[in-house]
Design an enzyme around this catalytic site. Structure first.
Site, PDB file in Angstrom:
ATOM      1  N   ASP A   1      48.004  31.057  44.255  1.00 24.79           N
ATOM      2  CA  ASP A   1      46.947  31.882  44.826  1.00 24.79           C
ATOM      3  C   ASP A   1      46.737  33.153  44.004  1.00 24.79           C
ATOM      4  O   ASP A   1      46.752  34.269  44.545  1.00 24.79           O
ATOM      5  CB  ASP A   1      47.244  32.255  46.276  1.00 24.79           C
ATOM      6  CG  ASP A   1      47.773  31.103  47.087  1.00 24.79           C
ATOM      7  OD1 ASP A   1      47.346  29.970  46.824  1.00 24.79           O
ATOM      8  OD2 ASP A   1      48.623  31.333  47.967  1.00 24.79           O
TER       9      ASP A   1
ATOM     10  N   GLU B   1      39.434  27.946  52.821  1.00 19.80           N
ATOM     11  CA  GLU B   1      40.309  29.106  52.775  1.00 19.80           C
ATOM     12  C   GLU B   1      40.129  29.800  51.430  1.00 19.80           C
ATOM     13  O   GLU B   1      39.332  29.379  50.602  1.00 19.80           O
ATOM     14  CB  GLU B   1      41.769  28.693  52.969  1.00 19.80           C
ATOM     15  CG  GLU B   1      42.284  27.733  51.928  1.00 19.80           C
ATOM     16  CD  GLU B   1      43.665  27.180  52.276  1.00 19.80           C
ATOM     17  OE1 GLU B   1      44.122  27.400  53.407  1.00 19.80           O
ATOM     18  OE2 GLU B   1      44.276  26.536  51.412  1.00 19.80           O
TER      19      GLU B   1
END
Length: 526
Positions: free
Chosen positions: A50, A264
């Site tokens: 991420d 997301e």
């Protein structure tokens, strides 16, 4: 450390941590191809799940889940570093962990610090880190930490937004203050409605200097609300009406997802006259179908639409939306002569993006690989603007060579190419013992990778081969269009040429990437 010359933003939450590679970054002598390194094996890699990218002075930083951080001077070679959060996180975040996310089923903070975003706050004169502290059953909180230097040390400031609250737990949050009620409305109790997981913050400033944070994950959708630049926390002076699928008094403005669909790692990038919204669909595991979808808007609060005019917001439940056609899929798993068949990128996602000082845009993301299970690494690609206002990802990893915006000679552009289409319903599913047909990628050992077709761009502007059509390039520019005919009809794509080193061996070849018919295509010269 002084404020950054270039400010960027963020992306997602990992469920499993791969071992962070302890690597030393350096710049190798220039390769004849123009790449920064002599060979692919010379690149100093790092595992940061991420990755949220930000630039301070002349150094690029990525901050990721599970306290993984790395830096680079060239966006190619990376080295990890540490700060007080690396080792003292239980002291720094212990109070908020005990007060909110900690539960019997999830009692260890160690694996529950996800997807931090780091930005420079000029008003505070501080670096601000927004981090998800995650709990079971959506009981999470995004918190703010600050530092004088981007490499730390970091000081805890306070919570920004909560999720997973109930009437009997609301008193531990700011929800009663915002809603003016001590009772949890029913919409926050259903993931098919407005129950979200408060993770994956992305923080940016709009054209007027207003500070915004996007956040959320799956099910209840992705949202954004204003922050107070004086504190870095929520701007309590701004209120939001309750409008189904548009706004909510506590979570602010809805920008994507909802009604139990996947989605997301929201990320916003302002360039090229648009706000671009990147969203990661599906599950992050190697065979989970993870992928980046792209939308855009003229206004930071939306509406965000894809090329076909589909909204990023879902207004009804759609099973496996990640196999559908909403959003432009920027990249998929590709097996062609330009990459190593044992290192095919799979499950690429949770990206951040940036525009550098020279105007070059990049996408920064993590990827898993066809033969390495759940191991993951950071990758960077150039984002190329198209004539009709989209951003398309370069076909090969960035290794120091950028597209020439002034264009290339026709003799360099014409020739034989491999062409792939990033189809929305194709995703990596591992090895297959027997090659199959009917869309099952006959001729490859993997199931769910895109195989190329052969085309030829002729100097007279025609296209022949397994796809036929026409092509042209704007004079004095790398901007191009190509119209191709297939079994589905005729589609016109707008994109850009780029002479780039291949992933496999850094051999420099002409490529183009383009968007049309709500799909992305890549091509590489052979």
């Amino acid at each position: 450390m002084t404020a950054p010359r270039t400010r960027l933003s963020h992306r997602l939450a990992a469920g499993m941590a791969a071992t962070t590679l302890a690597l030393t970054g350096c710049t190798a002598p220039s390769h004849s191809s123009g790449a920064i390194v002599d060979q692919v094996s010379d690149i100093k890699r790092v595992s940061v799940h991420d990755p949220s990218v930000v630039k301070a002075n002349d150094t690029y930083y990525v901050f990721g889940s599970h306290r993984a951080w790395a830096k680079s001077t060239d966006l190619v070679n990376w080295e990890t570093f540490s700060n007080n959060l690396s080792t003292d996180f239980k002291d720094i975040l212990g109070d908020i962990w005990q007060a909110w996310p900690k539960q019997p089923a999830n009692s260890d903070l160690t694996g529950n610090m996800w997807a931090p975003e780091v930005v420079w706050n000029e008003t505070m004169g501080k670096w601000c880190m927004y981090m998800s502290v995650n709990g079971t059953n959506y009981k999470s909180v995004i918190v703010l930490l600050t530092a004088d230097d981007i490499e730390g040390d970091w000081t805890y400031v306070g919570p920004v937004v909560y999720s997973g609250f109930r009437t009997d737990t609301m008193a531990a949050t700011d929800v009663p203050q915002v809603l003016g009620s001590d009772t949890t409305p029913s919409r926050y109790l259903s993931p098919g409605d407005t129950e979200i997981n408060a993770i994956d913050p992305c923080v940016t400033y709009d054209e007027d200097g207003t500070m915004w944070m996007t956040f959320g994950s799956w099910f209840g959708g992705l949202w954004m609300l204003k922050l107070d630049p004086a504190t870095g926390l929520r701007d309590y002076s701004t209120t939001y009406n309750q409008v189904e699928d548009r706004s909510d008094p506590y979570y602010g403005v809805k920008i994507a997802g909802g009604h139990a669909v996947s989605g997301e790692g929201s990320y916003l990038l302002n360039t090229n006259g648009y706000w671009y919204l990147f969203v990661s669909y599906a599950a992050l595991q190697q065979t989970g179908g993870y992928q980046v979808r792209l939308f855009r808007s003229k206004d930071i609060t939306g509406p965000y639409l894809d090329e076909a005019g589909n909204s990023a917001i879902f207004t009804s439940s759609i099973t496996e939306n990640w196999l559908g056609g909403t959003g432009i899929r920027l990249m998929s798993s590709v097996q062609w002569s330009g990459n190593d068949s044992d290192a095919i990128e799979v499950a690429q996602g949770h990206n951040s993006a940036m525009v550098d000082d020279d105007g070059t845009a990049y996408i920064v993301y993590h990827t898993r690989f066809s033969s390495r299970g759940e191991e993951h690494e950071v990758r960077v690609r150039e984002l190329l603007p198209t004539a009709d206002g989209w951003l398309t990802a370069a076909p090969y990893e960035y290794t120091g060579v950028k597209a020439a915006s002034a264009g290339y000679a026709t003799s360099e552009l014409s020739g034989d190419y491999e062409l792939v289409v990033h189809k929305t319903a194709t995703f990596f599913q591992g090895l297959q013992a027997t090659a199959k047909s009917d869309g099952d990628n006959s001729g490859t050992q993997y199931k769910g990778v895109e195989l190329p077709v052969s085309i030829t761009l002729h100097a007279n502007g025609t296209v022949s081969g397994e796809r036929t059509g026409t092509w042209n390039v704007s004079e004095g520019s790398n901007q191009m269009t190509i119209t191709l005919t297939s079994d589905d009809g005729e589609t016109t794509y707008a994109g850009a040429f780029a002479d780039l080193p291949r992933d496999k061996d850094l051999k420099q070849v002409m490529t183009f990437s383009a968007i049309g018919g709500n799909q992305s295509i890549w091509a590489s010269k052979v």
